[in-house]
Write an enzyme that holds these catalytic residues in place. Structure first.
Site, PDB file in Angstrom:
ATOM      1  N   CYS A   1      17.415 -36.400  40.498  1.00  0.00           N
ATOM      2  CA  CYS A   1      16.391 -35.590  41.152  1.00  0.00           C
ATOM      3  C   CYS A   1      15.162 -36.457  41.390  1.00  0.00           C
ATOM      4  O   CYS A   1      15.099 -37.613  40.954  1.00  0.00           O
ATOM      5  CB  CYS A   1      16.022 -34.392  40.280  1.00  0.00           C
ATOM      6  SG  CYS A   1      15.253 -34.851  38.711  1.00  0.00           S
TER       7      CYS A   1
ATOM      8  N   HIS B   1      17.313 -38.630  30.102  1.00  0.00           N
ATOM      9  CA  HIS B   1      18.419 -38.460  29.166  1.00  0.00           C
ATOM     10  C   HIS B   1      19.737 -38.919  29.790  1.00  0.00           C
ATOM     11  O   HIS B   1      20.572 -38.107  30.201  1.00  0.00           O
ATOM     12  CB  HIS B   1      18.504 -36.998  28.719  1.00  0.00           C
ATOM     13  CG  HIS B   1      17.429 -36.615  27.755  1.00  0.00           C
ATOM     14  ND1 HIS B   1      17.053 -35.312  27.522  1.00  0.00           N
ATOM     15  CD2 HIS B   1      16.648 -37.374  26.940  1.00  0.00           C
ATOM     16  CE1 HIS B   1      16.093 -35.284  26.618  1.00  0.00           C
ATOM     17  NE2 HIS B   1      15.829 -36.525  26.249  1.00  0.00           N
TER      18      HIS B   1
ATOM     19  N   HIS C   1       9.972 -36.321  30.483  1.00  0.00           N
ATOM     20  CA  HIS C   1       9.948 -35.004  29.851  1.00  0.00           C
ATOM     21  C   HIS C   1       8.548 -34.554  29.458  1.00  0.00           C
ATOM     22  O   HIS C   1       8.347 -33.392  29.112  1.00  0.00           O
ATOM     23  CB  HIS C   1      10.847 -35.019  28.612  1.00  0.00           C
ATOM     24  CG  HIS C   1      12.214 -35.549  28.896  1.00  0.00           C
ATOM     25  ND1 HIS C   1      12.604 -36.818  28.544  1.00  0.00           N
ATOM     26  CD2 HIS C   1      13.261 -34.996  29.537  1.00  0.00           C
ATOM     27  CE1 HIS C   1      13.845 -37.022  28.934  1.00  0.00           C
ATOM     28  NE2 HIS C   1      14.268 -35.936  29.543  1.00  0.00           N
TER      29      HIS C   1
ATOM     30  N   CYS D   1       7.523 -35.874  34.836  1.00  0.00           N
ATOM     31  CA  CYS D   1       7.885 -35.232  36.103  1.00  0.00           C
ATOM     32  C   CYS D   1       6.764 -34.287  36.527  1.00  0.00           C
ATOM     33  O   CYS D   1       6.273 -33.497  35.718  1.00  0.00           O
ATOM     34  CB  CYS D   1       9.187 -34.459  35.936  1.00  0.00           C
ATOM     35  SG  CYS D   1       9.612 -33.451  37.385  1.00  0.00           S
TER      36      CYS D   1
ATOM     37  N   HIS E   1      13.543 -30.127  21.851  1.00  0.00           N
ATOM     38  CA  HIS E   1      13.656 -30.899  23.091  1.00  0.00           C
ATOM     39  C   HIS E   1      12.286 -31.476  23.432  1.00  0.00           C
ATOM     40  O   HIS E   1      11.259 -30.814  23.281  1.00  0.00           O
ATOM     41  CB  HIS E   1      14.146 -29.992  24.217  1.00  0.00           C
ATOM     42  CG  HIS E   1      14.510 -30.710  25.479  1.00  0.00           C
ATOM     43  ND1 HIS E   1      13.561 -31.161  26.372  1.00  0.00           N
ATOM     44  CD2 HIS E   1      15.712 -31.059  25.997  1.00  0.00           C
ATOM     45  CE1 HIS E   1      14.172 -31.741  27.392  1.00  0.00           C
ATOM     46  NE2 HIS E   1      15.479 -31.703  27.190  1.00  0.00           N
TER      47      HIS E   1
ATOM     48  N   GLU F   1      10.705 -31.992  26.151  1.00  0.00           N
ATOM     49  CA  GLU F   1       9.893 -31.250  27.112  1.00  0.00           C
ATOM     50  C   GLU F   1       9.225 -30.049  26.449  1.00  0.00           C
ATOM     51  O   GLU F   1       8.045 -29.771  26.683  1.00  0.00           O
ATOM     52  CB  GLU F   1      10.748 -30.791  28.296  1.00  0.00           C
ATOM     53  CG  GLU F   1       9.925 -30.052  29.342  1.00  0.00           C
ATOM     54  CD  GLU F   1      10.749 -29.458  30.453  1.00  0.00           C
ATOM     55  OE1 GLU F   1      10.335 -28.410  30.981  1.00  0.00           O
ATOM     56  OE2 GLU F   1      11.806 -30.042  30.793  1.00  0.00           O
TER      57      GLU F   1
ATOM     58  N   THR G   1      12.097 -26.674  32.106  1.00  0.00           N
ATOM     59  CA  THR G   1      12.506 -26.784  33.510  1.00  0.00           C
ATOM     60  C   THR G   1      14.008 -26.954  33.705  1.00  0.00           C
ATOM     61  O   THR G   1      14.497 -26.862  34.831  1.00  0.00           O
ATOM     62  CB  THR G   1      11.799 -27.967  34.189  1.00  0.00           C
ATOM     63  OG1 THR G   1      12.205 -29.186  33.558  1.00  0.00           O
ATOM     64  CG2 THR G   1      10.287 -27.823  34.134  1.00  0.00           C
TER      65      THR G   1
ATOM     66  N   SER H   1      21.281 -34.365  27.550  1.00  0.00           N
ATOM     67  CA  SER H   1      20.741 -33.910  28.832  1.00  0.00           C
ATOM     68  C   SER H   1      20.940 -32.409  28.932  1.00  0.00           C
ATOM     69  O   SER H   1      22.058 -31.921  29.140  1.00  0.00           O
ATOM     70  CB  SER H   1      21.444 -34.617  29.996  1.00  0.00           C
ATOM     71  OG  SER H   1      21.164 -33.976  31.229  1.00  0.00           O
ATOM     72  N   SER H   2      19.858 -31.654  28.796  1.00  0.00           N
ATOM     73  CA  SER H   2      19.948 -30.200  28.797  1.00  0.00           C
ATOM     74  C   SER H   2      20.593 -29.685  30.073  1.00  0.00           C
ATOM     75  O   SER H   2      21.482 -28.829  30.035  1.00  0.00           O
ATOM     76  CB  SER H   2      18.552 -29.595  28.633  1.00  0.00           C
ATOM     77  OG  SER H   2      18.602 -28.194  28.707  1.00  0.00           O
TER      78      SER H   2
END
Length: 365
Positions: free
Chosen positions: A47, A76, A109, A131, A159, A161, A199, A257-258
């Site tokens: 992304c 990740h 993150h 991000c 996590h 983030e 996110t 990686s969520s």
């Protein structure tokens, strides 16, 4: 007596060749399959925020020279981290591991204000590769906290983030990990309450959590705009389209990686007969192909395309040569690189890369 400072060393993940059963052996163990095809999800992979963060580290290595320290994994993905380590990046868990005065990059993150302050206390040069869509959630947390709102932060505790967003307003923020917690969470003032989210969550699960919260707290407010990022939403929409047709779905992405892990769950929830996550093609078990006619393939938002192509190549070896791309959205968002890198590029006359990534928000129905 002199002391030496040890620097943590991380070795690349070994790519050990598998001893595989042959295509003929798999065919012999399978019911008759009339055709073998691959449905390749689009969009998939990088992304805009991930591309921006990776390019930021690459440019820092070019213009500052190694070593460049990075707090946590920049994104990740094992392959990306290993490649950057080979160029001179050193990944650390906390700022205290970075020599005083050195350069450190904050991962995509995001980080809490406490992490920013600890870097300043150590006189570290910083590049913030957070991000922009994560930064948006941070700003929402700050704004609503200042307006005396209580915040229910939907996300996975631990996590990076979630730690960063929570750290913006810890005194008024409660993390809600799952739908069950939505049924038990306690709040001080149900009439001044807002939800925000990580996110990279499952869109469906997040909406179920919100539904349960609103059943208990009817005046719960929504964030001003979607917190789940366009890339997560798009990749989930793409695999939802493919899953009902797939005997097998392979998601390329790392275990931490969520959004990659969520893609496996979404595939199974929407009709895939089986779904697995792999970092590399050599982790694919060929026994998964027994009796399979259609394989769906996708990848998380921090996965370079080369890893997907290796999986598609392996599938071709087992007779899955008919590859069709299933497109559910076109992506064209571009983010500017972090301001610290942009200044360095301008100073050096480097016009090669000042932007990161492409993506688009999904069209509303």
């Amino acid at each position: 007596m002199a002391t030496s400072t040890s620097i943590p060393v991380s070795l690349p993940v070994p790519r050990i060749p598998r001893v595989r059963r042959t295509p003929a052996e798999i065919a012999a163990a399978s019911p008759q399959v009339s055709e073998r095809k691959v449905l390749l999800a689009a969009p998939r992979g990088y992304c805009a925020g991930v591309d921006r963060a990776v390019v930021a580290v690459e440019k820092a290595l070019e213009h500052y020279g190694p070593p460049v320290y990075v707090r946590k994994q920049i994104v990740h993905n094992l392959h990306v981290v290993s490649e950057l380590e080979s160029r001179g990046a050193i990944f650390v868990e906390e700022n205290e591991e970075v020599p005083e005065g050195a350069l450190v990059v904050f991962s995509a993150h995001g980080v809490s204000p406490a992490v920013v302050q600890s870097a300043a206390d150590r006189n570290l040069q910083t590049i913030d590769a957070t991000c922009p869509l994560v930064t948006k959630v941070h700003r929402e947390a700050v704004r609503f906290a200042k307006n005396d709102y209580e915040i229910l932060l939907i996300g996975h505790e631990g996590h990076e983030e979630v730690e960063g967003t929570y750290g913006e307003a810890p005194e008024v923020t409660t993390i809600v990990n799952n739908p069950e917690e939505a049924d038990t969470v306690q709040v001080k003032d149900p009439d001044k309450l807002i939800w925000l989210s990580q996110t990279t969550l499952s869109v469906d699960e997040t909406m179920e959590i919100v539904r349960r919260l609103r059943k208990r707290f009817p005046n719960l407010q929504d964030p001003p705009s979607d917190d789940i990022c366009y890339a997560t939403t798009n990749r989930q929409a793409a695999i939802k389209n493919i899953a009902p047709q797939a005997d097998l779905v392979i998601v390329v992405g790392s275990a931490n990686s969520s959004n990659s892990v969520r893609l496996v769950e979404v595939a199974l929830d929407h009709g895939a007969k089986a779904a697995y996550r792999v970092d590399f093609a050599n982790e694919v078990d060929e026994s998964w192909f027994e009796g399979v006619s259609t394989v769906g393939v996708t990848s998380g938002a921090s996965v370079p395309e080369v890893l997907v192509r290796e999986v598609v190549s392996l599938l071709a070896d087992y007779g899955f040569t008919d590859v069709s791309e299933v497109t559910t959205a076109e992506e064209d968002i571009i983010f500017s690189l972090p301001k610290e890198i942009r200044g360095k590029l301008k100073e050096a006359g480097d016009e090669d890369r000042a932007l990161g990534g492409r993506g688009t928000r999904p069209q509303s129905n």
